[in-house]
Design an enzyme around this catalytic site. Structure first.
Site: not given
Lengths: 313, 242
Positions: A77, A136, A172, A251-252
């Protein structure tokens, strides 16, 4: 036979996106000009790199590694602090306005009150939405256990930010919990306008077998990229069954087919992050075009034609 | 599949270039463009980007400027360094008539050695202007001469070669010779002067920039330069791309 191109527009918390692809936080969001470039490359919304109350330098290198099936990162961060971030957002807004691409300001803090203070200050710069990054996974040593790991603290942060800003807020979430649905319900109840899921998985670790040391300087980091997509899709699917607020599925995702999958799981918009590693900022235009082509080939004219259809049978 | 994890390589030779700079040759090879870089890692210390000075064998020229480079300088032949790459966009070589003008300021001479080697291997004429503040900071100028390049040394204090800036020398060369292309690496002020030269003389130019890199992979945004990423869109940029 002439076919009209499908309508990719989407409304996220009353904010209009030209397409559902969102630059995920932590990727390329460090400057106004870089955000503008990503928007020009085809993103439907862009997210700034998460900003905290005060400047942070982040972790030492190595911070990001390609481990073979995606990335693992502990960037930690780094950010210029909210006062400087307000300037970046002001410039970014001007650059993005003519493109019709909204700006999401991502924020973090180490206390509930800190989240509220950053949210209040950042709101003065008028981003279109605020993303609350409570998930995070690689800063626990300095900032404490992520708020997203517990329904009560996730709701406390959400409620504090809700009281501090009029702007729509996206929370998030972390996949690193036993029951992500319970957390999703808690933040919805506390006033979240939308949910973003998922943040990176883990934390994980990759060890250099020659030196016998973890490669990341932080030892552990968040796992992202293609390897985590099935987990992200499952989280989005489960969250969409339990809440009424829109979900940004992350995600991906690295191609049009992946975006379709996330939308079928129920996502309103689709985050793209690690795919920038292979595809560069141009990956947004490619995924957008692949999504449109897939829709045309299947006779869909709008995203709502197939959003959430994985839930129907 | 283990992705692009750092690889360990043994140091097979170390050359002292000047009081602050050493060249490390590793028992590893890769395929790279001159101007590309690799992330060099010392486990438990740090990881930093360095331009390749050769890809076969892998070679880095490293100045002692901080904690990490001090530790690298303490290594001996037989010790190991870890690396991943090559990354970024290097110099594009166009084989044409005229001389290729290389301008290196300070540590900027390092990637130009690699470039000069490729140009000379392709039978191209190379003029290398190597600039430094003072004689003891000159770097690698004898390597260019050994490859058959015409070398002009410039120091700001006149302690070696021409007194003045490398870019002033470049203007003179551009007046006397047909220059095919300009390639430069050095401090930002020097690169701005090179851009002026290229614009003023209508010369195709490429400059290698420094950025504050973290990931080296084009994702973290740390090395942003305007809308560009030094690690992915650069470090070599065409002078007319801004």
């Amino acid at each position: 036979m002439r076919t009209t191109s499908p309508d990719l527009r989407v409304d996220l918390c009353r904010v209009r996106l030209p397409n559902p692809l969102v630059l995920a936080s932590g990727i390329l969001g460090t400057s106004a000009q870089l955000l503008e470039r990503v928007a020009r490359c085809g993103a439907g919304a862009v997210t700034t790199k998460s900003c905290g109350p005060v400047p942070r330098t982040g972790h030492p290198n190595p911070t990001v590694i390609d481990w073979g099936h995606g990335l693992i990162n502990a960037v930690g961060l780094p950010n210029p602090g909210v006062e400087a971030e307000v300037e970046i957002i002001a410039v970014a807004r001007e650059l993005l306005a003519p493109l019709g691409v909204p700006l999401i300001a991502s924020i973090f803090a180490d206390t509930v009150a800190g989240f509220a203070a950053v949210a209040e200050r950042i709101s003065a710069a008028r981003p279109d939405l605020i993303e609350i990054n409570i998930s995070c996974p690689n800063v626990a040593a300095e900032l404490g256990r992520p708020f997203a790991l517990d329904a009560v603290s996730a709701a406390q942060v959400t409620a504090a930010v809700r009281a501090a800003t009029e702007l729509p807020i996206i929370v998030k979430l972390s996949p690193n919990v036993t029951d992500i649905v319970a957390i999703a319900r808690a933040v919805e109840g506390a006033g979240a306008d939308a949910i973003a899921a998922i943040n990176t998985l883990g934390p994980g670790m990759v060890i250099d077998v020659e030196s016998g040391r973890p490669i990341l300087a932080n030892r552990v980091g968040g796992v992202s990229g293609p390897a985590i997509r099935p987990i992200a899709v499952r989280c989005v699917y489960d969250i969409c069954t339990a809440v009424n607020v829109p979900v940004v599925g992350i995600g991906g995702v690295s191609c049009g087919r992946d975006a379709v999958e996330m939308l079928m799981a129920g996502a309103t918009a689709v985050g793209v992050g690690s795919a920038v590693y292979r595809g560069g900022p141009e990956v947004f235009g490619r995924i957008r075009d692949e999504l449109a082509e897939w829709m045309s080939a299947h006779g869909y004219t709008s995203l709502s034609d197939f959003r959430g259809i994985a839930h129907e049978r | 599949m283990s992705g692009d994890l750092p690889s360990a390589a043994r140091i097979i030779s170390i050359a002292e270039e000047n009081t602050r700079v050493k060249t490390f040759v590793l028992d590893a090879e890769t395929q790279a463009q001159p101007g590309q870089f690799a992330m060099v890692w010392l486990p438990g210390v740090d990881e930093k980007p360095f331009s390749l000075v050769d890809d076969h064998p892998l070679t880095f020229t490293i100045a002692r400027v901080g904690l990490f480079t001090r530790q690298v300088h303490a290594l001996h032949v037989g010790d190991r360094l870890w690396w991943r790459g090559p990354f970024g966009r290097g110099f594009e070589i166009r084989e044409t008539d005229g001389v290729h003008l290389l301008i290196g300021g300070g540590y900027g001479a390092a990637p130009l050695v690699f470039l000069a080697r490729r140009l000379r291997a392709a039978g191209q004429r190379v003029v290398a202007i190597i600039g430094a503040k003072t004689k003891t900071e000159l770097l690698l100028e004898t390597r260019f001469a050994a490859m058959g390049c015409t070398v002009i040394v410039a120091t700001e204090d006149g302690s070696a070669g021409v007194r003045g800036l490398a870019t002033d020398v470049a203007w003179n060369v551009a007046q006397q010779e047909t220059v095919a292309a300009v390639y430069a690496c050095g401090p930002e002020g020097m690169l701005s002067a090179v851009e002026l030269l290229c614009t003023g003389r209508h010369l195709p130019g490429q400059v290698s920039r420094e950025g504050y890199m973290r990931c080296g992979l084009g994702v973290c945004g740390s090395c942003h330069y305007g809308p560009w990423l030094v690690c992915r869109d650069g470090p070599v940029f065409a002078t007319n791309s801004e």
